[in-house]
Design an enzyme around this catalytic site. Structure first.
Site, PDB file in Angstrom:
ATOM      1  N   ILE A   8      51.519  51.805  54.687  1.00 36.12           N
ATOM      2  CA  ILE A   8      50.055  51.734  54.633  1.00 36.12           C
ATOM      3  C   ILE A   8      49.430  51.912  56.009  1.00 36.12           C
ATOM      4  O   ILE A   8      48.232  52.220  56.114  1.00 36.12           O
ATOM      5  CB  ILE A   8      49.564  50.408  54.015  1.00 36.12           C
ATOM      6  CG1 ILE A   8      50.064  49.197  54.817  1.00 36.12           C
ATOM      7  CG2 ILE A   8      49.980  50.319  52.546  1.00 36.12           C
ATOM      8  CD1 ILE A   8      49.450  47.878  54.358  1.00 36.12           C
ATOM      9  N   LYS A  45      46.144  37.185  56.512  1.00 32.46           N
ATOM     10  CA  LYS A  45      45.404  37.532  55.290  1.00 32.46           C
ATOM     11  C   LYS A  45      43.910  37.245  55.455  1.00 32.46           C
ATOM     12  O   LYS A  45      43.065  37.993  54.951  1.00 32.46           O
ATOM     13  CB  LYS A  45      45.971  36.758  54.102  1.00 32.46           C
ATOM     14  CG  LYS A  45      47.358  37.204  53.669  1.00 32.46           C
ATOM     15  CD  LYS A  45      47.401  38.658  53.210  1.00 32.46           C
ATOM     16  CE  LYS A  45      46.672  38.863  51.889  1.00 32.46           C
ATOM     17  NZ  LYS A  45      46.809  40.260  51.397  1.00 32.46           N
ATOM     18  N   TYR A  86      50.950  33.725  58.371  1.00 30.78           N
ATOM     19  CA  TYR A  86      50.687  34.492  57.145  1.00 30.78           C
ATOM     20  C   TYR A  86      49.250  34.331  56.698  1.00 30.78           C
ATOM     21  O   TYR A  86      48.529  35.316  56.477  1.00 30.78           O
ATOM     22  CB  TYR A  86      51.635  34.048  56.027  1.00 30.78           C
ATOM     23  CG  TYR A  86      51.152  34.443  54.643  1.00 30.78           C
ATOM     24  CD1 TYR A  86      50.972  35.775  54.311  1.00 30.78           C
ATOM     25  CD2 TYR A  86      50.863  33.478  53.675  1.00 30.78           C
ATOM     26  CE1 TYR A  86      50.516  36.149  53.052  1.00 30.78           C
ATOM     27  CE2 TYR A  86      50.418  33.830  52.422  1.00 30.78           C
ATOM     28  CZ  TYR A  86      50.240  35.166  52.114  1.00 30.78           C
ATOM     29  OH  TYR A  86      49.775  35.524  50.868  1.00 30.78           O
ATOM     30  N   THR A  90      44.847  35.625  49.080  1.00 33.04           N
ATOM     31  CA  THR A  90      45.490  34.368  48.725  1.00 33.04           C
ATOM     32  C   THR A  90      44.573  33.183  48.967  1.00 33.04           C
ATOM     33  O   THR A  90      43.658  33.254  49.805  1.00 33.04           O
ATOM     34  CB  THR A  90      46.777  34.181  49.570  1.00 33.04           C
ATOM     35  OG1 THR A  90      47.304  32.880  49.382  1.00 33.04           O
ATOM     36  CG2 THR A  90      46.470  34.353  51.059  1.00 33.04           C
ATOM     37  N   ASP A  91      44.834  32.093  48.265  1.00 38.03           N
ATOM     38  CA  ASP A  91      44.070  30.864  48.514  1.00 38.03           C
ATOM     39  C   ASP A  91      44.453  30.208  49.835  1.00 38.03           C
ATOM     40  O   ASP A  91      43.741  29.322  50.330  1.00 38.03           O
ATOM     41  CB  ASP A  91      44.256  29.867  47.365  1.00 38.03           C
ATOM     42  CG  ASP A  91      45.702  29.468  47.093  1.00 38.03           C
ATOM     43  OD1 ASP A  91      46.608  29.971  47.793  1.00 38.03           O
ATOM     44  OD2 ASP A  91      45.932  28.670  46.170  1.00 38.03           O
ATOM     45  N   GLU A  92      45.559  30.642  50.442  1.00 36.10           N
ATOM     46  CA  GLU A  92      46.003  30.014  51.684  1.00 36.10           C
ATOM     47  C   GLU A  92      45.049  30.265  52.851  1.00 36.10           C
ATOM     48  O   GLU A  92      45.109  29.567  53.867  1.00 36.10           O
ATOM     49  CB  GLU A  92      47.418  30.464  52.027  1.00 36.10           C
ATOM     50  CG  GLU A  92      48.443  30.014  50.994  1.00 36.10           C
ATOM     51  CD  GLU A  92      49.878  30.220  51.438  1.00 36.10           C
ATOM     52  OE1 GLU A  92      50.175  29.963  52.613  1.00 36.10           O
ATOM     53  OE2 GLU A  92      50.692  30.638  50.603  1.00 36.10           O
TER      54      GLU A  92
END
Length: 354
Positions: free
Chosen positions: A61, A164, A160, A134-136
């Site tokens: 990507i 995100k 991580y 993500t909810d993180e």
């Protein structure tokens, strides 16, 4: 008819999304782009290769020229962006790959989409960049805190989660600044078929079959909201079809569980399967239930990992109200289905560790 570029299509959620979209939209074109790093399994998509309306592209990507070529040459109108480094433990020991893929890679995709889809700030009709997150990114909740909402401030606690969060900010900025049509979705912990066995459920299931320890961080009371990947795919389709451009939608499974409770439930299902199918003992002789033991005997508490978030919980009210989303798979049924899927496909010899 639509033409989709699905990044990370050979990974866990990407694979399930391709299967979902092909099932419900058989006339659409799917271009599956994947770098085939350790968690990408091209065989997950083998049933589609060579058939009409599907193309697999082995690529990165971060290669903006390649992405632009695909967008133009295949008349792509929708990018569904799953490609990501996603394992928190790996981000702690090697964060560089997370910065490269999740931030630099997402930026390359956004630039490519802008170059092809935008004409002086006016997007080509019907185009969409669907950012999967993500909810993180929201950080950690206390036991009595309300669940994450779309307006909850970002407070990521791992490399991580930070990568995100940065990608989500970039997607939003490209919408606000350049007019790129973007919808972002932030999901809770996914589970289901095709998940790479570094994540909790497939890792612990594999360890049980091999008679290896089940390493539980700390007391195991960390709480997660569990979302079956089929429900996630349905929610993503709703975001693509009906989501308001520039908006964010939280996707949850309404299934908060402490990690230790999930692990004990997983062990109980495995024990039940061995009791009901004597052939499993022959296939997996090192699993405790093969010799009349309990899978829970493998549970081993280990030191907690750095920055371990205590609780995640999703308020999915917005996507329910606006797009009509409802999770359809109960956690009890979904976990049992997941165990059965892996048991039916695990053919390696646990004794060799292969």
């Amino acid at each position: 008819m639509s033409a989709l570029l699905v990044t990370g299509a050979a990974g866990f959620i990407g694979t399930n999304f391709v299967h979902h979209w092909r099932r419900w939209h058989p006339d659409d074109l799917i271009v599956a782009l994947d770098a085939l790093t350790y968690a990408g399994v091209r065989e997950n998509l083998a049933g589609f290769e060579g058939g009409p309306g599907f193309e697999f592209v082995h690529g990165d990507i971060r290669d903006q020229a390649l992405v632009e070529q695909l967008l133009r040459g295949r008349a792509i109108d929708t990018i569904v962006h799953f490609a990501a480094e996603s394992h928190v433990d790996r981000s702690i020991t090697g964060p560089d790959a997370f910065i490269e893929t999740n931030i630099v890679g997402t930026h390359a995709l956004l630039k490519a989409a802008g170059a092809v889809w935008l004409d002086r700030g006016s997007p080509r009709e019907g185009c969409l960049f669907q950012q999967i997150s993500t909810d993180e990114v929201y950080g950690s909740l206390g036991p009595d805190d309300p669940p994450f909402r779309e307006d909850t401030p970002f407070t990521p606690n791992s490399p991580y989660a930070a990568s995100k969060a940065a990608a989500d900010h970039l997607a939003r900025a490209y919408h606000r600044t350049f007019g790129l049509p973007v919808v972002t979705s932030n999901c809770s912990n996914n589970y289901g078929p095709y998940q790479f066995p570094e994540k909790l459920i497939p890792l612990f299931l594999t360890n049980i079959l091999r008679g290896k320890p089940l390493p539980v961080y700390g007391d195991g009371r960390q709480i997660r909201d569990w979302l079956h990947v089929d429900d996630h795919c349905r929610a993503i389709e709703l975001c693509i079809r009906k989501g308001r451009r520039g908006e964010t939608y939280n996707i949850g499974g309404d299934s908060e569980r402490a990690n230790i409770d999930l692990i004990q439930a997983l062990c109980a299902i495995v024990d039940q399967r061995f009791a009901g199918d004597p052939a499993l003992a022959g296939r997996f002789p090192h699993a405790p239930p093969a010799s009349g033991g309990k899978s829970t005997s493998l549970i081993t508490h280990v030191a907690d990992r750095p920055g371990h978030d205590t609780r995640y919980a999703i308020d999915a009210g917005k996507i329910k109200r606006e797009l009509g989303y409802r999770p359809q798979t109960s956690f009890t049924a979904g976990l049992a289905q997941t165990v059965d899927w892996y048991l039916s496909r695990t053919t390696s010899n646990p004794a060799t560790g292969s």
